[in-house]
Scaffold this motif. Structure first.
Motif, mmCIF file in Angstrom:
data_model
loop_
_atom_site.group_PDB
_atom_site.id
_atom_site.type_symbol
_atom_site.label_atom_id
_atom_site.label_comp_id
_atom_site.label_asym_id
_atom_site.label_seq_id
_atom_site.Cartn_x
_atom_site.Cartn_y
_atom_site.Cartn_z
ATOM 1 N N LYS A 80 0.801 -1.227 0.000
ATOM 2 C CA LYS A 80 0.000 0.000 0.000
ATOM 3 C C LYS A 80 0.830 1.272 0.000
ATOM 4 O O LYS A 80 1.419 1.649 1.003
ATOM 5 C CB LYS A 80 -0.915 0.010 1.229
ATOM 6 C CG LYS A 80 -2.202 -0.724 1.021
ATOM 7 C CD LYS A 80 -3.303 -0.085 1.861
ATOM 8 C CE LYS A 80 -4.433 -1.058 2.128
ATOM 9 N NZ LYS A 80 -4.652 -1.290 3.549
ATOM 10 N N TYR A 83 5.614 0.245 -8.339
ATOM 11 C CA TYR A 83 5.008 0.506 -9.655
ATOM 12 C C TYR A 83 4.415 1.902 -9.750
ATOM 13 O O TYR A 83 4.421 2.522 -10.814
ATOM 14 C CB TYR A 83 4.009 -0.610 -9.997
ATOM 15 C CG TYR A 83 4.742 -1.923 -9.954
ATOM 16 C CD1 TYR A 83 5.574 -2.296 -11.010
ATOM 17 C CD2 TYR A 83 4.734 -2.722 -8.808
ATOM 18 C CE1 TYR A 83 6.342 -3.454 -10.932
ATOM 19 C CE2 TYR A 83 5.492 -3.873 -8.723
ATOM 20 C CZ TYR A 83 6.296 -4.232 -9.783
ATOM 21 O OH TYR A 83 7.082 -5.358 -9.709
ATOM 22 N N PHE A 113 -1.853 -13.082 -10.477
ATOM 23 C CA PHE A 113 -1.397 -13.130 -9.098
ATOM 24 C C PHE A 113 -1.311 -14.596 -8.671
ATOM 25 O O PHE A 113 -2.226 -15.370 -8.944
ATOM 26 C CB PHE A 113 -2.362 -12.344 -8.202
ATOM 27 C CG PHE A 113 -1.765 -11.982 -6.872
ATOM 28 C CD1 PHE A 113 -0.965 -10.854 -6.747
ATOM 29 C CD2 PHE A 113 -1.982 -12.783 -5.760
ATOM 30 C CE1 PHE A 113 -0.389 -10.523 -5.530
ATOM 31 C CE2 PHE A 113 -1.410 -12.459 -4.539
ATOM 32 C CZ PHE A 113 -0.610 -11.322 -4.427
ATOM 33 N N GLY A 141 8.578 -8.291 -2.694
ATOM 34 C CA GLY A 141 7.730 -9.007 -3.637
ATOM 35 C C GLY A 141 6.688 -9.804 -2.883
ATOM 36 O O GLY A 141 6.564 -9.696 -1.657
ATOM 37 N N VAL A 142 5.953 -10.622 -3.622
ATOM 38 C CA VAL A 142 4.925 -11.460 -3.012
ATOM 39 C C VAL A 142 5.650 -12.667 -2.391
ATOM 40 O O VAL A 142 5.634 -13.775 -2.919
ATOM 41 C CB VAL A 142 3.870 -11.875 -4.064
ATOM 42 C CG1 VAL A 142 2.769 -12.715 -3.431
ATOM 43 C CG2 VAL A 142 3.264 -10.638 -4.718
ATOM 44 N N PHE A 143 6.305 -12.393 -1.260
ATOM 45 C CA PHE A 143 7.216 -13.371 -0.647
ATOM 46 C C PHE A 143 6.491 -14.596 -0.131
ATOM 47 O O PHE A 143 7.109 -15.626 0.142
ATOM 48 C CB PHE A 143 7.967 -12.723 0.525
ATOM 49 C CG PHE A 143 7.092 -12.521 1.729
ATOM 50 C CD1 PHE A 143 6.245 -11.440 1.807
ATOM 51 C CD2 PHE A 143 7.057 -13.464 2.761
ATOM 52 C CE1 PHE A 143 5.398 -11.269 2.900
ATOM 53 C CE2 PHE A 143 6.217 -13.305 3.860
ATOM 54 C CZ PHE A 143 5.387 -12.195 3.914
ATOM 55 N N GLU A 144 5.138 -14.492 0.014
ATOM 56 C CA GLU A 144 4.366 -15.647 0.509
ATOM 57 C C GLU A 144 4.455 -16.806 -0.478
ATOM 58 O O GLU A 144 4.234 -17.955 -0.114
ATOM 59 C CB GLU A 144 2.894 -15.263 0.711
ATOM 60 C CG GLU A 144 2.659 -14.200 1.788
ATOM 61 C CD GLU A 144 2.646 -12.770 1.237
ATOM 62 O OE1 GLU A 144 3.242 -12.535 0.155
ATOM 63 O OE2 GLU A 144 2.078 -11.891 1.892
ATOM 64 N N GLY A 168 10.932 -3.168 10.122
ATOM 65 C CA GLY A 168 9.626 -2.801 10.666
ATOM 66 C C GLY A 168 8.543 -3.355 9.770
ATOM 67 O O GLY A 168 8.788 -3.629 8.595
#
Ligand code: ADP
Ligand code: MG
Length: 407
Positions: A199, A225, A274, A327-330, A362
């Motif tokens: 966000k 982006y 995604f 990134g979308v580390f999950e 953090g």
């Protein structure tokens, strides 16, 4: 700010506002970092003979009991970590809480159910919040604030309750505040800030404030982006907060004026959709330069060149603050950028490799990423338990839960 050492706790009922808001998968805790972070405060109080009442929120229930957000798993884990029995009350200020508290002996610990099962906890109405704080105050004689992750909230247990009881800050809050001071006052330079995550709007205030303090600002993750777009790049189907582009352009201008270096990804890993974060099936991803972004792809991690670039900008830093995954580390296919930045922080902190930098992580997801990707927590200067709270502090805001402990 008073500390626990300033309170006479022996034989007295001490309300500890903790942050046990741990991530759950069903009833299983996937990361117990926040419980471990408040453990020293609870142990110290118990060892001093206090009757310890631990309270916290978990998730965002709607002001009424909701079993999905029960603190029972957190209470169980707390008992395991303490190596002691921890009583659990299945309400917050009702019959169960009152009798559980009455049953506490000196040095014993109880957890009461999720504060947010009560509408008064988060109410915007001062009277409604105050009435709930009155009921919480009846449980205890002393208050210890140690839920750092919630100090930016003007909630009954955070803001109104300390006004009703003699109070002090717990060890976790004292540590977190000391760290934040090192990121805002007398900062060792070069000072690099790495921001990522999803966000942009949540983090713009921090950039605004840190533009006056940092030497370098590196941007990755989903927020990159909007910055790339502001610089005139196409970003395909990537996460974009179009309405923030003018603000971001203004920051980029101010950075140039002030001589603050902005570092953006030069390449990204992109895919057509995604990824499925539950099944975690492998994804076909391509490395793409930010100068030639395919219109139908979305960027999901920073690419190999960007990882090298970012690591280089961190190598000689003396202070690093990092918030937000790259990134979308999950999903394992998009965890590489986040892992590279974590490693770069570790290298910068190491006396052999870097300058012995003071490194701070953090943000809830960033902290969880560091742990789930298998890094040694002790290799970082500090891993904060409060994402929103530390960001608001870095924005220069007054945090209600800290103000309430001041006087
Ligand atoms: P933190 O909790 O550390 O402050 P955020 O909550 O801001 O971090 O962001 C974390 C989320 O950002 C993660 O769930 C991650 O999947 C997501 N994210 C990171 N990079 C991207 C991206 N390129 N596109 C979409 N989401 C992203
Ligand atoms: Mg988050």
């Amino acid at each position: 700010m008073k500390t626990i050492d300033d309170l006479q706790v022996s034989g007295r009922r001490v309300f500890v506002r903790a942050d046990l808001n741990v991530p759950l998968d069903g009833g299983t805790i996937t990361d117990d970092g926040r419980i471990r972070a408040v453990l020293p405060t609870i142990s110290k109080l118990a060892a001093a003979g206090a009757r310890v009442i631990v309270a916290s929120h978990l998730g965002r229930p709607k002001g009424e009991p909701d079993p999905r957000f029960s603190l029972a798993p957190a209470a169980r884990r707390l008992g395991e970590l303490l190596g002691a029995d921890v009583a659990f009350a299945d309400d917050t200020v009702g019959d169960s809480a009152r009798s559980t508290v009455r049953g506490l002996g000196d040095g014993e610990v109880a957890v009461v159910e999720n504060l947010r099962f009560n509408p008064g906890e988060t109410s915007k109405d001062d009277a409604e919040r105050g009435a709930f704080a009155d009921r919480l105050a009846e449980l205890a004689e002393l208050y210890v604030g140690d839920g750092f992750g919630a100090v930016h909230r003007k909630h009954a247990s955070v803001y109104d309750l300390p006004a009703r009881l003699p109070h002090a800050a717990g060890g976790l809050i004292a540590t977190e505040v000391a760290v934040l001071k090192r990121l805002t006052e007398d900062v060792r330079r070069p000072y690099a800030v790495v921001l990522g995550g999803a966000k942009v709007s949540d983090k713009l205030g921090v950039i605004d404030h840190l533009l006056e303090k940092a030497d370098r600002i590196l941007i990755g993750g989903g927020m990159a982006y909007t910055f790339l777009k502001a610089q005139g790049h196409e970003v395909g189907a990537s996460l974009l907060q179009e309405d923030q582009v003018p603000t971001v352009q203004d920051y980029l201008r101010r950075a140039t004026e002030r001589g603050v270096e902005f570092v953006l990804p030069v390449d990204v890993l992109a895919a057509g959709a995604f990824p499925d974060l539950r099944a975690k099936a492998p994804v076909t991803a391509v490395t793409t330069s930010v100068d030639a972004f395919p219109a139908d792809l979305m960027g999901l991690d920073i690419g190999p060149e960007s990882r090298k670039l970012f690591a280089g900008k961190l190598a000689d830093a003396a202070t690093v603050f990092w918030n937000g995954p790259m990134g979308v580390f999950e999903h394992p296919d998009f965890a590489g950028g986040t892992a590279a930045v974590a490693q770069a922080l570790i290298d910068a902190a190491s006396p052999e490799e870097g300058k012995g930098a003071f490194t701070v992580v953090g943000g809830g997801d960033s902290a969880a990423a560091v742990r789930t990707l298998g890094f040694d927590e002790n290799a970082f200067g500090h891993i904060s338990t409060g994402g929103g709270a530390s960001l608001e502090y870095l924005e220069g805001k007054t945090l209600p839960g800290l103000a309430a402990l001041e006087d």
